[in-house]
Design an enzyme around this catalytic site. Structure first.
Site, short mmCIF file in Angstrom:
data_model
loop_
_atom_site.label_atom_id
_atom_site.label_comp_id
_atom_site.label_asym_id
_atom_site.label_seq_id
_atom_site.Cartn_x
_atom_site.Cartn_y
_atom_site.Cartn_z
N ARG A 127 39.39 29.99 32.24
CA ARG A 127 40.02 30.57 31.31
C ARG A 127 40.74 29.66 29.89
NH1 ARG A 127 42.60 35.97 33.93
NH2 ARG A 127 41.12 37.58 33.31
N GLN A 132 37.29 31.73 25.59
CA GLN A 132 37.86 32.99 25.41
C GLN A 132 36.86 34.14 24.96
OE1 GLN A 132 41.41 33.00 23.22
NE2 GLN A 132 42.58 33.18 25.18
N ASP A 135 34.87 35.28 27.80
CA ASP A 135 35.36 35.56 29.16
C ASP A 135 35.16 37.01 29.57
OD1 ASP A 135 37.08 36.19 30.99
OD2 ASP A 135 39.01 35.35 29.88
N SER A 138 37.87 39.18 31.26
CA SER A 138 38.78 39.76 30.35
C SER A 138 38.38 40.85 29.80
CB SER A 138 39.49 38.46 29.34
OG SER A 138 40.07 37.60 30.09
N TYR A 234 47.10 31.92 35.83
CA TYR A 234 46.96 32.86 36.96
C TYR A 234 48.04 32.67 38.00
CZ TYR A 234 41.96 33.70 35.99
OH TYR A 234 40.68 34.14 35.40
P1 NAI Z 1 44.42 38.67 36.06
O1 NAI Z 1 44.50 37.60 36.82
O2 NAI Z 1 44.70 38.55 34.70
O3 NAI Z 1 45.82 39.76 36.55
C1 NAI Z 1 46.34 39.98 37.81
C2 NAI Z 1 47.76 39.69 37.98
O4 NAI Z 1 48.28 40.08 39.08
C3 NAI Z 1 48.40 38.32 37.54
O5 NAI Z 1 49.16 38.66 36.41
C4 NAI Z 1 49.20 38.26 38.35
O6 NAI Z 1 50.30 37.34 38.28
C5 NAI Z 1 49.28 39.37 39.16
N1 NAI Z 1 49.88 39.25 40.74
C6 NAI Z 1 49.31 38.30 41.64
N2 NAI Z 1 50.04 38.62 42.65
C7 NAI Z 1 51.13 39.39 42.52
C8 NAI Z 1 52.04 40.01 43.25
N3 NAI Z 1 52.27 39.84 44.62
N4 NAI Z 1 52.83 40.95 42.67
C9 NAI Z 1 52.63 41.55 41.40
N5 NAI Z 1 51.57 40.83 40.78
C10 NAI Z 1 50.83 39.86 41.24
O7 NAI Z 1 43.29 39.47 36.41
P2 NAI Z 1 42.79 40.80 35.73
O8 NAI Z 1 41.32 40.21 34.78
O9 NAI Z 1 43.67 41.54 35.18
O10 NAI Z 1 41.94 41.54 36.96
C11 NAI Z 1 42.87 42.42 37.97
C12 NAI Z 1 42.01 42.70 39.11
O11 NAI Z 1 41.21 43.85 38.36
C13 NAI Z 1 41.00 41.89 39.89
O12 NAI Z 1 41.01 42.02 41.17
C14 NAI Z 1 39.88 42.26 39.02
O13 NAI Z 1 38.46 41.91 40.12
C15 NAI Z 1 39.74 43.60 38.94
N6 NAI Z 1 39.02 44.29 38.12
C16 NAI Z 1 38.36 45.58 38.61
C17 NAI Z 1 37.58 46.24 37.87
C18 NAI Z 1 37.31 47.53 38.54
O14 NAI Z 1 36.39 48.40 37.99
N7 NAI Z 1 38.00 48.03 39.53
C19 NAI Z 1 36.94 45.89 36.68
C20 NAI Z 1 37.59 44.58 36.32
C21 NAI Z 1 38.54 44.09 36.89
#
Ligand code: NAI
Length: 399
Positions: A127, A132, A135, A138, A234
């Site tokens: 990232r 970007q 990505d 994202s 992250y």
């Molecule tokens: P990201 O890394 O941008 O955001 C994840 C956030 O979780 C980060 O800001 C991080 O600080 C936070 N985090 C970590 N531990 C934490 C805790 N204990 N308490 C509170 N916050 C905490 O990731 P992104 O791109 O937003 O993806 C998030 C999730 O969504 C991933 O697991 C990804 O695989 C999933 N995803 C699911 C999709 C679906 O269709 N279900 C599609 C795309 C992504």
């Protein structure tokens, strides 16, 4: 210039397509020959005629698989399917680009290497600022966050906005978003647009401002999060004690929410468990949880991937491929990401493999008959490959 083949997807429920007609045209203009498998774009709303009208040739799967570069949303190993068969249909020496889940399924990477396929997994892109525009995580997470709110709202037996009528006033629904990264911020913005009252929590201290900028209240928990910021924007993995304390502190906020959307992730780790069975029991019947992190193991102890579970009247949804439910737009962004990546790795004479480039080093999984990505090699118990370089020296920019 290269021949680029676009296959139809084989994973169940995968309705996105890796290249849409507009992107096919852009790549064709750059001199590439574009082959598209008959019907590849139909599930995403892009008929064969649109590809043909924009300079692509619509052909059989067998012909597509003879292309020098094969692009797929999911390459072998990502999603269910017979990996051996999917690998065998690729030609030795081919280049394959897409989401490959090499950390979740390193054995598939080994199979690709054994087949002599050069493979890139786009979810492994660093990232960094330069990457970007490629990505995929994202772009797809932003869509997932949006759709998670709609899915949650559709399950809720209340409306989201405040409504004043002659028959009385309905208060707005309360939405809690846990994990305010790309998906979380998109969920917050969507829930706000629908009129909900939104609160959000994230362990990264810098997320407070981002949460507030999209209109939610940041939930303050008495937790020491000074070590929560990992590399590349992250989160870092925290101790079991930290997660237990977080659950205790978050419980009352969860109990007071109509919809809880969880998106927390720590790269390379199973999703942290943030909603325990007891916390779900504390929610009012009729409330809804949408566990966006379901594919990574889920943030809620009760989530079952792609199933809807009801416990104590609380609906727990765990959709693993929300982008595929809005495949036209998801494919549009994905295809642009993939097109940008192809423009980065393809030169006038085909693949230009600069292994010192963090974009290549981060995403190249197999080459020359070997698994070359250090993290995937480690998972396979292979000795470190000295020729690989690290992406960590470049600046990050996720804002
Ligand atoms: P990201 O890394 O941008 O955001 C994840 C956030 O979780 C980060 O800001 C991080 O600080 C936070 N985090 C970590 N531990 C934490 C805790 N204990 N308490 C509170 N916050 C905490 O990731 P992104 O791109 O937003 O993806 C998030 C999730 O969504 C991933 O697991 C990804 O695989 C999933 N995803 C699911 C999709 C679906 O269709 N279900 C599609 C795309 C992504």
């Amino acid at each position: 210039m290269s021949t680029i083949g676009v296959t139809a997807e084989t994973a169940p429920g995968e309705s996105r397509v890796a290249v849409i007609p507009q992107e096919a045209e852009a790549l064709a203009r750059q001199g590439h020959e574009i082959l598209v498998q008959m019907g590849a774009g139909s599930p995403a709303g892009f008929p064969d005629e649109d590809y043909a009208a924009r300079g692509a040739r619509v052909v059989s799967r067998a012909e597509v698989l003879r292309a020098e570069v094969v692009v797929q949303v999911r390459t072998p190993g990502a999603g269910a399917g017979d990996v051996a068969r999917l690998v065998a249909e690729l030609a030795p020496g081919a280049v394959v680009v897409g989401l490959g889940d090499p950390l979740g399924n390193p054995k598939a990477a080994q199979q690709l290497a054994d087949r002599g396929v050069t493979s890139f997994a786009l979810e492994m892109l660093p990232r960094i600022t330069r990457a970007q525009a490629m990505d995929v995580l994202s772009s797809q997470a932003a869509i997932a966050g949006y759709k998670a709110v709609l899915v949650g709202a559709a399950e809720l037996n209340k409306i989201l906005p405040m409504l004043s009528t002659a028959a009385g006033t309905l208060p707005p629904a309360r939405i809690l978003v846990v994990g305010a990264g790309v998906a979380g911020l998109s969920a917050i913005a969507t829930a706000r647009r629908l009129g909900g009252v939104v609160q959000a929590y994230d362990v990264r201290p810098e997320s407070r401002e981002q949460v507030q900028s999209v209109g939610a209240t940041f939930v303050e928990l008495a937790l020491d999060t000074s070590a929560a910021e990992g590399t590349g924007g992250y989160a870092a993995a925290m101790s079991e004690d930290f997660y237990r304390r977080q659950q205790e502190l978050l419980a009352s906020v969860v109990a007071g929410s109509d919809i809880v959307i969880t998106t927390a992730q720590v790269p390379g780790k199973p999703a942290p468990k943030l909603l325990s069975v007891e916390m779900v029991a504390g929610m009012a019947p009729g409330s809804v949880i949408v566990d966006v992190a379901a594919a990574a193991g889920g943030n809620c102890e009760l989530s079952r991937p792609d199933e809807a579970v009801t416990v104590g009247g609380v609906r727990i949804l765990a959709p693993t491929n929300l982008p595929a439910t809005v495949a036209t737009h998801a494919s549009r962004l994905l295809a642009k990401n993939i097109g940008n990546f192809l423009r980065h790795i393809l030169g006038g004479d085909g693949l230009v493999l600069d292994r010192a480039d963090p974009i290549v080093a981060g995403s190249l999984i197999t080459h020359d008959g070997a698994v070359v990505h250090p993290a995937v090699r480690e998972l396979l118990g292979l000795p470190a490959d000295g020729s690989a370089t690290s992406a960590s020296s470049e600046g990050t920019d996720r804002s």
